[in-house]
Design a protein around this motif. Structure first.
Motif, PDB file in Angstrom:
ATOM      1  N   MET A 235       0.831  -1.207   0.000  1.00  0.00           N
ATOM      2  CA  MET A 235       0.000   0.000   0.000  1.00  0.00           C
ATOM      3  C   MET A 235       0.876   1.272   0.000  1.00  0.00           C
ATOM      4  SD  MET A 235      -3.229  -0.788  -0.033  1.00  0.00           S
ATOM      5  CE  MET A 235      -3.189  -2.311  -0.924  1.00  0.00           C
ATOM      6  N   ALA A 236       0.377   2.299  -0.652  1.00  0.00           N
ATOM      7  CA  ALA A 236       1.200   3.497  -0.912  1.00  0.00           C
ATOM      8  C   ALA A 236       1.722   4.169   0.351  1.00  0.00           C
ATOM      9  CB  ALA A 236       0.382   4.501  -1.715  1.00  0.00           C
ATOM     10  N   ASP A 237       0.926   4.179   1.417  1.00  0.00           N
ATOM     11  CA  ASP A 237       1.337   4.912   2.627  1.00  0.00           C
ATOM     12  C   ASP A 237       1.715   3.997   3.785  1.00  0.00           C
ATOM     13  OD1 ASP A 237       1.054   7.886   2.127  1.00  0.00           O
ATOM     14  OD2 ASP A 237      -0.815   7.102   1.287  1.00  0.00           O
ATOM     15  N   ILE A 238       1.943   2.724   3.503  1.00  0.00           N
ATOM     16  CA  ILE A 238       2.386   1.796   4.560  1.00  0.00           C
ATOM     17  C   ILE A 238       3.872   1.533   4.330  1.00  0.00           C
ATOM     18  CG2 ILE A 238       2.061  -0.451   5.652  1.00  0.00           C
ATOM     19  CD1 ILE A 238      -0.856  -0.362   4.866  1.00  0.00           C
ATOM     20  N   ASP A 239       4.674   2.053   5.252  1.00  0.00           N
ATOM     21  CA  ASP A 239       6.123   2.081   5.044  1.00  0.00           C
ATOM     22  C   ASP A 239       6.865   1.047   5.887  1.00  0.00           C
ATOM     23  OD1 ASP A 239       5.760   4.405   3.370  1.00  0.00           O
ATOM     24  OD2 ASP A 239       5.422   5.536   5.216  1.00  0.00           O
ATOM     25  N   GLY A 240       6.131   0.061   6.378  1.00  0.00           N
ATOM     26  CA  GLY A 240       6.745  -0.974   7.191  1.00  0.00           C
ATOM     27  C   GLY A 240       5.789  -1.398   8.289  1.00  0.00           C
ATOM     28  N   GLY A 241       6.318  -2.096   9.297  1.00  0.00           N
ATOM     29  CA  GLY A 241       5.415  -2.648  10.305  1.00  0.00           C
ATOM     30  C   GLY A 241       5.998  -2.611  11.707  1.00  0.00           C
ATOM     31  N   LEU A 242       5.087  -2.554  12.673  1.00  0.00           N
ATOM     32  CA  LEU A 242       5.430  -2.773  14.083  1.00  0.00           C
ATOM     33  C   LEU A 242       4.843  -4.142  14.422  1.00  0.00           C
ATOM     34  CD1 LEU A 242       6.620  -1.853  16.776  1.00  0.00           C
ATOM     35  CD2 LEU A 242       4.533  -0.549  17.204  1.00  0.00           C
ATOM     36  N   ILE A 243       5.718  -5.062  14.775  1.00  0.00           N
ATOM     37  CA  ILE A 243       5.350  -6.469  14.826  1.00  0.00           C
ATOM     38  C   ILE A 243       5.417  -6.968  16.268  1.00  0.00           C
ATOM     39  CG2 ILE A 243       5.783  -8.722  13.763  1.00  0.00           C
ATOM     40  CD1 ILE A 243       5.487  -6.355  11.710  1.00  0.00           C
ATOM     41  N   GLY A 244       4.329  -7.564  16.763  1.00  0.00           N
ATOM     42  CA  GLY A 244       4.323  -8.110  18.121  1.00  0.00           C
ATOM     43  C   GLY A 244       4.645  -9.597  18.106  1.00  0.00           C
ATOM     44  N   GLY A 245       3.606 -10.418  18.172  1.00  0.00           N
ATOM     45  CA  GLY A 245       3.794 -11.865  18.290  1.00  0.00           C
ATOM     46  C   GLY A 245       4.768 -12.460  17.285  1.00  0.00           C
ATOM     47  N   ALA A 246       4.671 -12.051  16.042  1.00  0.00           N
ATOM     48  CA  ALA A 246       5.516 -12.647  15.000  1.00  0.00           C
ATOM     49  C   ALA A 246       6.982 -12.237  15.141  1.00  0.00           C
ATOM     50  CB  ALA A 246       4.988 -12.270  13.608  1.00  0.00           C
ATOM     51  N   ALA A 247       7.250 -11.231  15.982  1.00  0.00           N
ATOM     52  CA  ALA A 247       8.645 -10.805  16.181  1.00  0.00           C
ATOM     53  C   ALA A 247       9.403 -11.771  17.090  1.00  0.00           C
ATOM     54  CB  ALA A 247       8.686  -9.402  16.778  1.00  0.00           C
ATOM     55  N   LEU A 248       8.671 -12.683  17.723  1.00  0.00           N
ATOM     56  CA  LEU A 248       9.301 -13.646  18.629  1.00  0.00           C
ATOM     57  C   LEU A 248       9.731 -14.910  17.908  1.00  0.00           C
ATOM     58  CD1 LEU A 248       6.795 -13.229  21.604  1.00  0.00           C
ATOM     59  CD2 LEU A 248       9.097 -12.251  21.399  1.00  0.00           C
ATOM     60  N   VAL A 249       9.441 -14.974  16.609  1.00  0.00           N
ATOM     61  CA  VAL A 249       9.812 -16.137  15.800  1.00  0.00           C
ATOM     62  C   VAL A 249      10.739 -15.623  14.693  1.00  0.00           C
ATOM     63  CG1 VAL A 249       8.929 -18.030  14.376  1.00  0.00           C
ATOM     64  CG2 VAL A 249       7.533 -17.119  16.257  1.00  0.00           C
ATOM     65  N   ALA A 250      12.014 -15.970  14.795  1.00  0.00           N
ATOM     66  CA  ALA A 250      13.017 -15.341  13.928  1.00  0.00           C
ATOM     67  C   ALA A 250      12.656 -15.464  12.454  1.00  0.00           C
ATOM     68  CB  ALA A 250      14.391 -15.949  14.190  1.00  0.00           C
ATOM     69  N   GLU A 251      12.231 -16.643  12.015  1.00  0.00           N
ATOM     70  CA  GLU A 251      11.980 -16.836  10.588  1.00  0.00           C
ATOM     71  C   GLU A 251      10.784 -16.004  10.103  1.00  0.00           C
ATOM     72  OE1 GLU A 251      12.788 -16.989   7.179  1.00  0.00           O
ATOM     73  OE2 GLU A 251      14.379 -17.622   8.536  1.00  0.00           O
ATOM     74  N   GLU A 252       9.752 -15.904  10.967  1.00  0.00           N
ATOM     75  CA  GLU A 252       8.584 -15.057  10.629  1.00  0.00           C
ATOM     76  C   GLU A 252       9.020 -13.593  10.504  1.00  0.00           C
ATOM     77  OE1 GLU A 252       4.802 -14.969  10.629  1.00  0.00           O
ATOM     78  OE2 GLU A 252       5.307 -16.895   9.758  1.00  0.00           O
ATOM     79  N   PHE A 253       9.772 -13.155  11.499  1.00  0.00           N
ATOM     80  CA  PHE A 253      10.177 -11.745  11.526  1.00  0.00           C
ATOM     81  C   PHE A 253      11.068 -11.422  10.329  1.00  0.00           C
ATOM     82  CE2 PHE A 253      12.774  -8.182  13.365  1.00  0.00           C
ATOM     83  CZ  PHE A 253      11.739  -7.270  13.487  1.00  0.00           C
ATOM     84  N   ALA A 254      11.993 -12.318  10.033  1.00  0.00           N
ATOM     85  CA  ALA A 254      12.882 -12.095   8.887  1.00  0.00           C
ATOM     86  C   ALA A 254      12.069 -12.080   7.586  1.00  0.00           C
ATOM     87  CB  ALA A 254      13.957 -13.171   8.840  1.00  0.00           C
ATOM     88  N   ALA A 255      11.080 -12.957   7.493  1.00  0.00           N
ATOM     89  CA  ALA A 255      10.256 -12.991   6.275  1.00  0.00           C
ATOM     90  C   ALA A 255       9.460 -11.695   6.131  1.00  0.00           C
ATOM     91  CB  ALA A 255       9.321 -14.199   6.313  1.00  0.00           C
ATOM     92  N   ILE A 256       9.001 -11.151   7.249  1.00  0.00           N
ATOM     93  CA  ILE A 256       8.287  -9.864   7.209  1.00  0.00           C
ATOM     94  C   ILE A 256       9.237  -8.765   6.729  1.00  0.00           C
ATOM     95  CG2 ILE A 256       7.171  -8.110   8.657  1.00  0.00           C
ATOM     96  CD1 ILE A 256       6.102 -10.522  10.372  1.00  0.00           C
ATOM     97  N   ALA A 257      10.459  -8.780   7.246  1.00  0.00           N
ATOM     98  CA  ALA A 257      11.451  -7.785   6.806  1.00  0.00           C
ATOM     99  C   ALA A 257      11.721  -7.923   5.307  1.00  0.00           C
ATOM    100  CB  ALA A 257      12.732  -7.936   7.614  1.00  0.00           C
TER     101      ALA A 257
END
Ligand code: PEP
Length: 263
Positions: A235-257
């Motif tokens: 989306m045009a004005d979504i410049d990234g994320g603040l991640i809660g639960g998924a930040a505790l799982v390295a592979e999920e967080f890396a995939a989000i990045a």
């Protein structure tokens, strides 16, 4: 990646921040930090800024584990005071001393559970900026407010309180839109719902004197996972994320990045 070759926007480097909340212990953090170092490499960090925000007692552990990794460190909160007789509080200067780059303020859990007001949030954000930290200010409406059609009114109030910070540098001032009904619930705002609110946030900040509004990073937060990140970050004005639960799982967080880097 650099987002924002779009009409009315400036260049905006994607930012993905992990909010660990009150989770983890020394051993689990050690494994998570090691896995993050392994999966978030320099190539990825050339395209997306990444930060993790562990609980205060583990900031020093994370600072050591992440040294020279390019992954930044942040705190989940900070004191509204500079220093002094405030038992239990942690100042912006202490966080800077520990190597923090970022501080989150105004998370809905603090607004709701701990009674933080808009005035407290802007005071904390000001302390963070004065100490040279970047600040991630969370805003968002509750389910009841959305059902009453009051989401813009609520965001306007939360954003207008930030007007004293209108001169903040775009590199250091970030707003996270986190609809309370989407946090930790598994229920995500649709990309279109989130985009509409992000566009509103950018316009409102511009109208309140934020000259850098077009260049500010606006993060979405609320049940972001690897599976839904790409559609949100597109989306045009979504410049990234603040991640809660998924930040505790390295592979999920890396995939989000990675999704943010490719958006
Ligand atoms: C948060 O607490 O900032 C958050 C977005 O949590 P979750 O991703 O677990 O919904």
């Amino acid at each position: 990646m650099t987002l924002g070759n779009r009409p009315g926007s400036g260049p905006r480097t994607a930012l993905v921040v992990g909010n660990w909340k009150m989770n983890g212990d020394f051993a689990a953090n050690g494994s998570l930090l090691e896995a993050l170092r392994a999966s978030i490499d320099a190539d990825l960090l050339a395209r997306v800024e990444v930060a993790v925000c562990p609980p205060y007692p583990y900031l020093a552990q994370a600072a050591t584990a992440l040294r020279d990794s390019g992954i930044a460190l942040g705190a989940q909160d900070l004191a509204a005071y500079a220093n002094g007789a405030y038992t239990g509080e942690v100042s912006a200067q202490m966080l800077a001393d520990l190597g923090c780059r970022w501080a989150i303020v105004g998370h809905s859990e603090r607004r709701t559970l701990l009674g933080e007001t808009d005035a407290t949030v802007v005071a904390k954000a000001g302390r963070a900026l004065d100490a040279g930290l970047g600040v991630i200010v969370c805003v968002g409406e509750t389910l009841e407010e959305r059902e009453q059609g009051r989401e813009r009114e609520v965001l306007a109030r939360q954003l207008d309180a930030l007007a004293p910070l209108a001169a903040a540098e775009a590199t250091d001032f970030v707003v996270a839109y986190e609809p309370v009904w989407a946090i930790g619930t598994g229920r995500t705002a649709t990309p279109e719902q989130a985009q509409a609110m992000h566009a509103f946030i950018r316009e409102r900040l511009a109208s309140r004197g934020f000259a850098a509004a077009a260049r500010l990073r606006l993060l979405y937060g609320g049940s972001v996972k690897a599976a839904n990140a790409a559609s949100l970050f597109a989306m045009a004005d979504i410049d990234g994320g603040l991640i809660g639960g998924a930040a505790l799982v390295a592979e999920e967080f890396a995939a989000i990045a990675r999704s943010a880097a490719l958006a």
